[in-house]
Design a protein around this motif. Sequence first.
Motif, PDB file in Angstrom:
ATOM      1  N   SER A 160       0.833  -1.214   0.000  1.00  0.00           N
ATOM      2  CA  SER A 160       0.000   0.000   0.000  1.00  0.00           C
ATOM      3  C   SER A 160       0.867   1.263   0.000  1.00  0.00           C
ATOM      4  N   PRO A 161       0.677   2.129  -0.999  1.00  0.00           N
ATOM      5  CA  PRO A 161       1.481   3.353  -1.047  1.00  0.00           C
ATOM      6  C   PRO A 161       1.139   4.347   0.064  1.00  0.00           C
ATOM      7  N   TYR A 162      -0.099   4.303   0.559  1.00  0.00           N
ATOM      8  CA  TYR A 162      -0.467   5.203   1.666  1.00  0.00           C
ATOM      9  C   TYR A 162       0.241   4.743   2.949  1.00  0.00           C
ATOM     10  N   LYS A 165      -9.957   0.340   5.861  1.00  0.00           N
ATOM     11  CA  LYS A 165      -8.763   0.698   5.086  1.00  0.00           C
ATOM     12  C   LYS A 165      -7.522   0.785   5.957  1.00  0.00           C
ATOM     13  N   VAL A 166      -6.393   0.582   5.303  1.00  0.00           N
ATOM     14  CA  VAL A 166      -5.097   0.832   5.933  1.00  0.00           C
ATOM     15  C   VAL A 166      -4.466   2.007   5.210  1.00  0.00           C
ATOM     16  N   PRO A 167      -3.581   2.750   5.881  1.00  0.00           N
ATOM     17  CA  PRO A 167      -2.996   2.546   7.208  1.00  0.00           C
ATOM     18  C   PRO A 167      -3.953   2.948   8.339  1.00  0.00           C
ATOM     19  N   ASP A 173      -6.907   8.800   8.369  1.00  0.00           N
ATOM     20  CA  ASP A 173      -6.214   8.099   7.335  1.00  0.00           C
ATOM     21  C   ASP A 173      -4.753   8.540   7.301  1.00  0.00           C
ATOM     22  N   SER A 174      -4.034   8.243   6.193  1.00  0.00           N
ATOM     23  CA  SER A 174      -2.588   8.499   6.182  1.00  0.00           C
ATOM     24  C   SER A 174      -2.244   9.968   6.429  1.00  0.00           C
TER      25      SER A 174
END
Length: 204
Positions: free
Chosen positions: A9-11, A48-50, A62-63
Amino acid sequence: MKLIGSNTSPYVRKVRAVMLEKKLDYSFVQEDVWAYNSGISESNPLGKVPCLIMEGQDPVFDSRVIVEYLDGLSPVGKLIPTKGRERVEVKTWEALADGILDAAILARLEATWPGRNAEQRSPAWIERQLIKVERSVQAMEKSIGDKPFCCGIYFTLADIATGCALSYLDFRFPELAWRQHAPKLNQLMIKLEQRPCFIETKPS
Ligand code: GSF
């Protein structure tokens, strides 16, 4: 601190790179958000991650919220200016970089999400998203000009976010060949790829 995320995951990568730049300790808990039995929604109702977990506190997502929080935890390697035009500039670069990711990931899901069959996939939707990606890469190329980093002479969160977005394009959309169309961003990327925060978080 515990960071729930994945290697690809890029985030999540943006958050991990910030952790490394700021020399913060954390444990990385890998989670496949696409698995039917994923427990991510217990921490983040958006699934969702992160997602950042700290004992006795509500999860943070979120990120963008996570990196802002992390940057404020210590004065080491300050990545986001505290106020004024400089701050807005860094945050706008981050919004553009994350926006590239949002569009690229929508395109990828449209093409590959197993919950859809071939007739349900829309090439027009994919094209709409990829136009956003290409337009945004060009806007970045114009905006960086001859500056050594996105926002001038200092390395900031703008560089981390941009590097994560462009590297994601290399990883999932090599056919876009963005480097050929954005030589100045390519120079930036070559420089970023030599930093430990990028080397140690390369998607595998
Ligand atoms: C985006 C996170 C996201 O989409 C942020 O944290 O900056 N604006 C958010 N994460 C993806 C993983 S990935 O594609 O990098 C995710 O968790 N998707 C699961 C889903 O159900 O959409």
